[in-house]
Scaffold this motif. Structure first.
Motif, PDB file in Angstrom:
ATOM      1  N   LEU A   1       0.743  -1.347   0.114  1.00  0.00           N
ATOM      2  CA  LEU A   1      -0.057  -0.104  -0.019  1.00  0.00           C
ATOM      3  C   LEU A   1       0.804   1.206   0.113  1.00  0.00           C
ATOM      4  O   LEU A   1       0.487   2.495  -0.518  1.00  0.00           O
ATOM      5  CB  LEU A   1      -0.943  -0.078   1.471  1.00  0.00           C
ATOM      6  CG  LEU A   1      -1.944   1.215   1.306  1.00  0.00           C
ATOM      7  CD1 LEU A   1      -2.724   1.177   0.064  1.00  0.00           C
ATOM      8  CD2 LEU A   1      -2.682   1.013   2.667  1.00  0.00           C
ATOM      9  N   SER A   2       1.989   1.240   0.554  1.00  0.00           N
ATOM     10  CA  SER A   2       2.824   2.436   0.730  1.00  0.00           C
ATOM     11  C   SER A   2       3.785   2.432  -0.539  1.00  0.00           C
ATOM     12  O   SER A   2       4.235   3.395  -1.120  1.00  0.00           O
ATOM     13  CB  SER A   2       3.706   2.356   1.915  1.00  0.00           C
ATOM     14  OG  SER A   2       3.032   2.436   3.094  1.00  0.00           O
ATOM     15  N   ALA A   3       4.469   1.114  -0.768  1.00  0.00           N
ATOM     16  CA  ALA A   3       5.216   1.086  -2.058  1.00  0.00           C
ATOM     17  C   ALA A   3       4.619   1.278  -3.586  1.00  0.00           C
ATOM     18  O   ALA A   3       5.291   1.983  -4.275  1.00  0.00           O
ATOM     19  CB  ALA A   3       5.956  -0.021  -1.974  1.00  0.00           C
ATOM     20  N   MET A   4       3.636   0.880  -3.820  1.00  0.00           N
ATOM     21  CA  MET A   4       2.837   0.664  -5.177  1.00  0.00           C
ATOM     22  C   MET A   4       2.514   2.437  -5.573  1.00  0.00           C
ATOM     23  O   MET A   4       2.965   2.711  -6.699  1.00  0.00           O
ATOM     24  CB  MET A   4       1.832  -0.284  -5.199  1.00  0.00           C
ATOM     25  CG  MET A   4       2.006  -1.562  -5.129  1.00  0.00           C
ATOM     26  SD  MET A   4       3.324  -2.025  -6.283  1.00  0.00           S
ATOM     27  CE  MET A   4       4.599  -2.111  -5.470  1.00  0.00           C
ATOM     28  N   PRO A   5       1.886   3.007  -4.766  1.00  0.00           N
ATOM     29  CA  PRO A   5       1.576   4.324  -5.113  1.00  0.00           C
ATOM     30  C   PRO A   5       2.845   5.026  -5.327  1.00  0.00           C
ATOM     31  O   PRO A   5       2.663   6.114  -6.469  1.00  0.00           O
ATOM     32  CB  PRO A   5       0.979   4.859  -4.151  1.00  0.00           C
ATOM     33  CG  PRO A   5       0.052   4.004  -3.388  1.00  0.00           C
ATOM     34  CD  PRO A   5       1.248   2.656  -3.402  1.00  0.00           C
ATOM     35  N   GLY A   6       3.927   4.989  -4.572  1.00  0.00           N
ATOM     36  CA  GLY A   6       5.083   5.722  -5.079  1.00  0.00           C
ATOM     37  C   GLY A   6       5.626   5.163  -6.203  1.00  0.00           C
ATOM     38  O   GLY A   6       6.320   6.048  -6.938  1.00  0.00           O
ATOM     39  N   ALA A 127       4.504   9.570  10.373  1.00  0.00           N
ATOM     40  CA  ALA A 127       4.698  10.680   9.535  1.00  0.00           C
ATOM     41  C   ALA A 127       5.174  10.443   8.186  1.00  0.00           C
ATOM     42  O   ALA A 127       4.998  11.042   7.278  1.00  0.00           O
ATOM     43  CB  ALA A 127       6.033  11.491  10.409  1.00  0.00           C
ATOM     44  N   SER A 128       5.875   9.255   8.074  1.00  0.00           N
ATOM     45  CA  SER A 128       6.280   8.819   6.603  1.00  0.00           C
ATOM     46  C   SER A 128       5.087   8.613   5.953  1.00  0.00           C
ATOM     47  O   SER A 128       4.896   9.071   4.768  1.00  0.00           O
ATOM     48  CB  SER A 128       7.070   7.480   6.771  1.00  0.00           C
ATOM     49  OG  SER A 128       6.230   6.625   7.110  1.00  0.00           O
ATOM     50  N   GLN A 129       3.879   7.993   6.437  1.00  0.00           N
ATOM     51  CA  GLN A 129       2.884   7.559   5.735  1.00  0.00           C
ATOM     52  C   GLN A 129       2.155   9.059   5.415  1.00  0.00           C
ATOM     53  O   GLN A 129       1.408   9.209   4.244  1.00  0.00           O
ATOM     54  CB  GLN A 129       1.671   6.558   6.607  1.00  0.00           C
ATOM     55  CG  GLN A 129       2.550   5.304   6.828  1.00  0.00           C
ATOM     56  CD  GLN A 129       1.730   4.367   7.296  1.00  0.00           C
ATOM     57  OE1 GLN A 129       0.520   4.363   7.024  1.00  0.00           O
ATOM     58  NE2 GLN A 129       2.068   3.907   8.416  1.00  0.00           N
ATOM     59  N   VAL A 130       2.173   9.912   6.391  1.00  0.00           N
ATOM     60  CA  VAL A 130       1.485  11.300   6.152  1.00  0.00           C
ATOM     61  C   VAL A 130       2.196  12.134   4.828  1.00  0.00           C
ATOM     62  O   VAL A 130       1.235  12.633   4.029  1.00  0.00           O
ATOM     63  CB  VAL A 130       1.422  12.140   7.198  1.00  0.00           C
ATOM     64  CG1 VAL A 130       1.020  13.550   7.084  1.00  0.00           C
ATOM     65  CG2 VAL A 130       0.426  11.442   8.456  1.00  0.00           C
ATOM     66  N   PHE A 131       3.269  12.049   4.917  1.00  0.00           N
ATOM     67  CA  PHE A 131       4.020  12.689   3.958  1.00  0.00           C
ATOM     68  C   PHE A 131       3.953  12.124   2.434  1.00  0.00           C
ATOM     69  O   PHE A 131       3.603  12.571   1.580  1.00  0.00           O
ATOM     70  CB  PHE A 131       5.643  12.763   4.090  1.00  0.00           C
ATOM     71  CG  PHE A 131       5.954  13.748   5.042  1.00  0.00           C
ATOM     72  CD1 PHE A 131       5.802  15.152   4.708  1.00  0.00           C
ATOM     73  CD2 PHE A 131       6.408  13.537   6.366  1.00  0.00           C
ATOM     74  CE1 PHE A 131       6.434  16.178   5.372  1.00  0.00           C
ATOM     75  CE2 PHE A 131       6.736  14.594   7.194  1.00  0.00           C
ATOM     76  CZ  PHE A 131       6.928  15.845   6.714  1.00  0.00           C
ATOM     77  N   LEU A 132       3.787  10.684   2.368  1.00  0.00           N
ATOM     78  CA  LEU A 132       3.520  10.010   1.192  1.00  0.00           C
ATOM     79  C   LEU A 132       2.233  10.319   0.593  1.00  0.00           C
ATOM     80  O   LEU A 132       1.901  10.545  -0.262  1.00  0.00           O
ATOM     81  CB  LEU A 132       3.827   8.413   1.436  1.00  0.00           C
ATOM     82  CG  LEU A 132       3.670   7.589   0.178  1.00  0.00           C
ATOM     83  CD1 LEU A 132       4.544   8.012  -0.908  1.00  0.00           C
ATOM     84  CD2 LEU A 132       3.658   6.029   0.694  1.00  0.00           C
ATOM     85  N   GLY A 133       1.300  10.119   1.730  1.00  0.00           N
ATOM     86  CA  GLY A 133      -0.022  10.269   1.359  1.00  0.00           C
ATOM     87  C   GLY A 133      -0.295  11.783   1.071  1.00  0.00           C
ATOM     88  O   GLY A 133      -1.195  12.155  -0.062  1.00  0.00           O
ATOM     89  N   ALA A 134       0.172  12.754   1.453  1.00  0.00           N
ATOM     90  CA  ALA A 134       0.106  14.295   1.163  1.00  0.00           C
ATOM     91  C   ALA A 134       0.761  14.411  -0.252  1.00  0.00           C
ATOM     92  O   ALA A 134       0.196  15.161  -1.222  1.00  0.00           O
ATOM     93  CB  ALA A 134       0.730  15.013   2.221  1.00  0.00           C
ATOM     94  N   THR A 135       2.004  13.913  -0.699  1.00  0.00           N
ATOM     95  CA  THR A 135       2.453  14.008  -1.842  1.00  0.00           C
ATOM     96  C   THR A 135       1.643  13.430  -3.020  1.00  0.00           C
ATOM     97  O   THR A 135       1.478  14.027  -4.271  1.00  0.00           O
ATOM     98  CB  THR A 135       3.799  13.220  -1.911  1.00  0.00           C
ATOM     99  OG1 THR A 135       4.548  13.856  -0.906  1.00  0.00           O
ATOM    100  CG2 THR A 135       4.472  13.411  -3.194  1.00  0.00           C
ATOM    101  N   ILE A 136       1.217  12.229  -2.916  1.00  0.00           N
ATOM    102  CA  ILE A 136       0.105  11.636  -3.730  1.00  0.00           C
ATOM    103  C   ILE A 136      -0.983  12.316  -3.946  1.00  0.00           C
ATOM    104  O   ILE A 136      -1.469  12.649  -5.186  1.00  0.00           O
ATOM    105  CB  ILE A 136      -0.213   9.951  -3.580  1.00  0.00           C
ATOM    106  CG1 ILE A 136       1.310   9.169  -3.446  1.00  0.00           C
ATOM    107  CG2 ILE A 136      -1.143   9.643  -4.337  1.00  0.00           C
ATOM    108  CD1 ILE A 136       0.962   7.893  -3.003  1.00  0.00           C
ATOM    109  N   GLY A 137      -1.813  12.551  -2.803  1.00  0.00           N
ATOM    110  CA  GLY A 137      -3.032  13.413  -2.949  1.00  0.00           C
ATOM    111  C   GLY A 137      -2.819  14.684  -3.480  1.00  0.00           C
ATOM    112  O   GLY A 137      -3.654  15.105  -4.372  1.00  0.00           O
ATOM    113  N   SER A 138      -1.704  15.267  -3.469  1.00  0.00           N
ATOM    114  CA  SER A 138      -1.571  16.737  -4.131  1.00  0.00           C
ATOM    115  C   SER A 138      -1.399  16.468  -5.666  1.00  0.00           C
ATOM    116  O   SER A 138      -1.702  17.805  -6.332  1.00  0.00           O
ATOM    117  CB  SER A 138      -0.202  17.454  -3.658  1.00  0.00           C
ATOM    118  OG  SER A 138       0.992  16.730  -4.040  1.00  0.00           O
TER     119      SER A 138
END
Length: 247
Positions: A1-6, A127-138
């Motif tokens: 879930l964290s790796a694939m969107p990245g 925090a790492s998940q929040v930053f990743l989510g914010a990057t993708i969401g933006s």
């Protein structure tokens, strides 16, 4: 879930669809696999007590030695990530840091004879998940959600098929190797490492084996999929009229 969107963001795929499908997959795995293995568990109730020690995800204690080792791992992760970028690794920041930390952790343990335990506060993972989510969401826009109904149907059906295939193959592997069926299901399930390992600890199964297989699965997926995607993109581009005209 964290790796694939990245990875999707790196190769120019639709991050909204990838995130949605991966979320559905993880939710279905987490909501079905633990209940399945609890049902399959034949141990006495007294043996089903949740283990409070020996977790594979100990965050360590806030001591000078643990903090120092955490700093060393972070430095190793950064250096290996830079090397991975230079060597054109797929998803270099993710797989580079993972390999760097793994090499340091295993190498130091083999050298001194016991495992060093870093201190990882729970807030760091959040925090790492929040930053990743914010990057993708933006980077999302309304055009990404066209045809969402079909995506949902495909996500549910494919996830259900993947879970069924995992259970059946795990049963076969357990028969061949002699390991516990529950351990095999938890080890090969395409879910979160923490969730599968916690379930293994709860049922007194081999949580170390579960974690090892899950980590290998994630490393293989992260290492193999980006080059495969680039190959598919290259094949697709060669079939386009503009590409043929340019040639």
């Amino acid at each position: 879930l964290s790796a694939m969107p990245g990875i999707a963001q790196e190769v120019g795929a639709n991050t909204a669809v990838v995130s949605l499908v991966q979320t559905i997959r993880v939710l279905m795995v987490v909501l079905t696999i633990p209940f399945t293995v609890f049902y399959l568990n034949t141990k006495n109730e007294a043996d089903a007590v949740v283990a409070t020690q020996g977790s594979a995800f100990s965050s360590g204690v806030f001591t000078l030695s643990n903090i120092s080792w955490t700093a060393a791992l972070i430095l190793g992760a950064w250096l290996m990530s830079r090397l991975a970028v230079r060597l054109h690794f797929p998803a270099p920041w993710l797989i580079g840091s993972m390999l760097g930390v793994a090499a340091l952790q295993v190498g130091a343990g083999a050298l001194i004879g016991y495992d060093l335990i870093p201190y990882w506060p729970a807030q760091a993972n959040i925090a790492s998940q929040v930053f990743l989510g914010a990057t993708i969401g933006s980077k999302m826009n309304k055009q990404m959600f066209v045809g969402l109904k079909n995506t949902l149907i495909v996500a549910v059906v494919s996830s259900a098929g993947l879970i069924a295939a995992t259970v059946l193959s795990s049963i076969a592997i357990a028969e061949i190797t002699g390991i516990s069926v529950i351990t095999a299901i938890l080890a090969f399930s395409p879910g979160g490492i923490a969730e599968m390992a916690t379930t293994a600890v709860t049922l007194h199964e081999d949580s170390t084996f579960v974690v090892a297989v899950q980590v290998v699965r994630i490393i293989l997926v992260i290492a193999m999929l980006p080059p495969f995607f680039r190959f598919l993109h290259h094949v697709w581009a060669k079939r386009q009229p503009d590409y043929k005209a340019a040639k």
